[in-house]
Design an enzyme around this catalytic site. Structure first.
Site, PDB file in Angstrom:
ATOM      1  N   ASP A 106       0.804  -1.224   0.000  1.00 48.74           N
ATOM      2  CA  ASP A 106       0.000   0.000   0.000  1.00 48.74           C
ATOM      3  C   ASP A 106       0.835   1.271   0.000  1.00 48.74           C
ATOM      4  O   ASP A 106       0.276   2.381   0.054  1.00 48.74           O
ATOM      5  CB  ASP A 106      -0.981  -0.026   1.171  1.00 48.74           C
ATOM      6  CG  ASP A 106      -2.115  -1.012   0.914  1.00 48.74           C
ATOM      7  OD1 ASP A 106      -2.548  -1.093  -0.251  1.00 48.74           O
ATOM      8  OD2 ASP A 106      -2.548  -1.698   1.839  1.00 48.74           O
ATOM      9  N   ASP A 173      -6.311  -5.650  -4.768  1.00 49.77           N
ATOM     10  CA  ASP A 173      -6.127  -4.246  -4.401  1.00 49.77           C
ATOM     11  C   ASP A 173      -4.806  -3.674  -4.933  1.00 49.77           C
ATOM     12  O   ASP A 173      -4.699  -2.469  -5.197  1.00 49.77           O
ATOM     13  CB  ASP A 173      -6.163  -4.092  -2.877  1.00 49.77           C
ATOM     14  CG  ASP A 173      -7.104  -5.071  -2.181  1.00 49.77           C
ATOM     15  OD1 ASP A 173      -7.354  -6.159  -2.738  1.00 49.77           O
ATOM     16  OD2 ASP A 173      -7.568  -4.767  -1.085  1.00 49.77           O
TER      17      ASP A 173
HETATM   18  N1  GLY Z   1      -7.307  -2.691   0.374  1.00 52.40           N
HETATM   19  C1  GLY Z   1      -8.066  -3.224   1.451  1.00 52.40           C
HETATM   20  C2  GLY Z   1      -9.512  -3.140   1.231  1.00 52.40           C
HETATM   21  O1  GLY Z   1      -9.974  -2.828   0.147  1.00 52.40           O
HETATM   22  O2  GLY Z   1     -10.238  -3.377   2.203  1.00 52.40           O
END
Ligand code: GLY
Length: 393
Positions: A106, A173
């Site tokens: 992230d 993600d």
């Molecule tokens: N990237 C984590 C979520 O979408 O909850």
């Protein structure tokens, strides 16, 4: 619970709808301005029942979504105070750059939404250098055996179960985090950034996207050999279901990768996932938290999935022409107007966020919340619908 089977509303004249979106965006910007006085330098993590927030601990993956909203608001009205508040949050990001154990995939979200935005919108060289350092750290997570960026980290050596769980695991993600690598390639001309982003996107295409256009949330590779093992879910209903927010991350991610690189495989992939999402949504206007949730299971909405999907569909529409463009744009607008009609909190006195009914993690009981990423992508979708074209990605 809110109505989970919201369907198309009566037709409304196009100009009236556009005006409405403009008004909603203005109210979002005003809400961001007014909450900035309450938050100080704290960052919203998850909404509470009173429409206030719990705040992020250091290094939370959502730490920059409020900064992202501040930068969008600054883009909209040029208020330097909002830019200053976003930039003031970069001190915490500097600490993250020095803390290897706290860094995961992230880094892309965290640095694109603040430092890349700052560089693009104001030309801050300090922010540019920070974002480049983050891109280097993200690039270092690449696993050549298997060709992927590992998503998560072990938590120290004592937690063997966690170490096994995260090893060799990719998640949908991460497609959003690739923008930082493509940006770093554009900035520096260093091709590794792009090569690694492309390799991860190809692996995602090959293993997370199923033949029928649905998706696994995660996929596991043998961490030593890189051999593909199995698709699984983490936040969805079941391994063979289709977590709505994951599907939305993939649409936005592949559409954005196509916009950046022009690689037609990314366009085809975005089309395929978007078409399947449209089919699974049926007549609804806000997605349920999982597109394949059985009728006897809790039918929670996930407004964040709707916001991310809508923003991604506007990118996809802009990448296509003619009837196809019209089609994707209409789908994006249907989702956006569904959010406005049913989840918009900007007229709710005292609410400190923008969208109700996000589902952060249903199995952990995190449902019907305001979510900072839902709010960010709601603003991004509104701005894209109104013709704005400068974003951090
Ligand atoms: N990237 C984590 C979520 O979408 O909850």
């Amino acid at each position: 619970m809110r109505n989970a089977t919201l369907s198309h509303s009566d037709p409304t004249p196009v100009a009236a709808i556009a005006n409405n979106r403009q008004e909603v965006l203005e109210r979002c910007v005003e809400r961001v301005r007014s909450t900035s006085r309450i938050f100080g330098l704290r960052n919203p993590q998850i909404g509470n029942a009173e429409y206030g927030w719990e705040y992020c601990q250091p290094f939370d993956w959502v730490i920059s979504f409020y900064a992202g909203q501040l930068w969008l608001a600054y883009q909209f009205n040029g208020d330097q105070g909002l830019a200053n508040l976003a930039r003031a949050r970069q001190a915490d990001l500097n600490i993250l750059l020095s803390n290897l154990a706290a860094q995961d995939h992230d880094l892309g979200f965290i640095f694109s939404l603040n430092c890349v935005a700052d560089w693009k919108f104001t030309g801050s060289h300090t922010a540019r250098l920070m974002a480049l350092r983050a891109a280097e750290a993200l690039r270092a997570r690449f696993k050549p055996n298997g060709g992927y960026i590992q998503a998560w980290n072990p938590r120290g050596t004592a937690d063997a179960a966690r170490s096994t769980f995260v090893a060799g695991r990719i998640i949908a993600d991460t497609m959003q985090n690739l923008a930082l690598l493509y940006w770093a390639n554009d900035e520096t001309g260093i091709s590794d950034f792009k090569t690694i982003a492309d390799a991860h996107a190809e692996t995602t295409h090959n293993y997370l996207v199923r033949e029928d256009g649905t998706s696994f949330h995660t996929f596991v590779f043998d961490p030593t050999t890189g051999a593909p093992l199995r698709g699984e879910t983490h936040q969805g209903y079941a391994h063979d279901s289709c977590w709505s927010r994951g599907q939305a991350w993939l649409v936005h991610g592949f559409a954005q990768c196509y916009r950046t690189t022009g690689n037609p495989v990314y366009l085809e992939t975005a089309r395929k996932i978007a078409a399947r999402a449209e089919e699974l949504l049926g007549d609804d206007r806000v997605p349920l938290w999982d597109f394949r949730i059985p009728p006897h299971e809790p039918q929670y909405l996930d407004s964040s999935a709707g916001a991310i999907l809508s923003a991604g569909l506007f990118i996809l529409a802009d990448a296509t022409i003619g009837e196809e463009r019209t089609h994707w744009r209409a789908f994006a607008e249907r989702l956006l107007d569904g959010l406005i009609d049913t989840c918009d909190l900007t007229l709710t006195e005292g609410a400190q966020g923008l969208l109700d009914n996000g589902a952060a993690h249903v199995r952990r009981g995190s449902v019907r919340n305001m979510l900072p990423y839902g709010d960010y992508y709601f603003m991004e979708a509104l701005m894209r619908s109104l013709g704005h074209s400068r974003f951090c990605w």
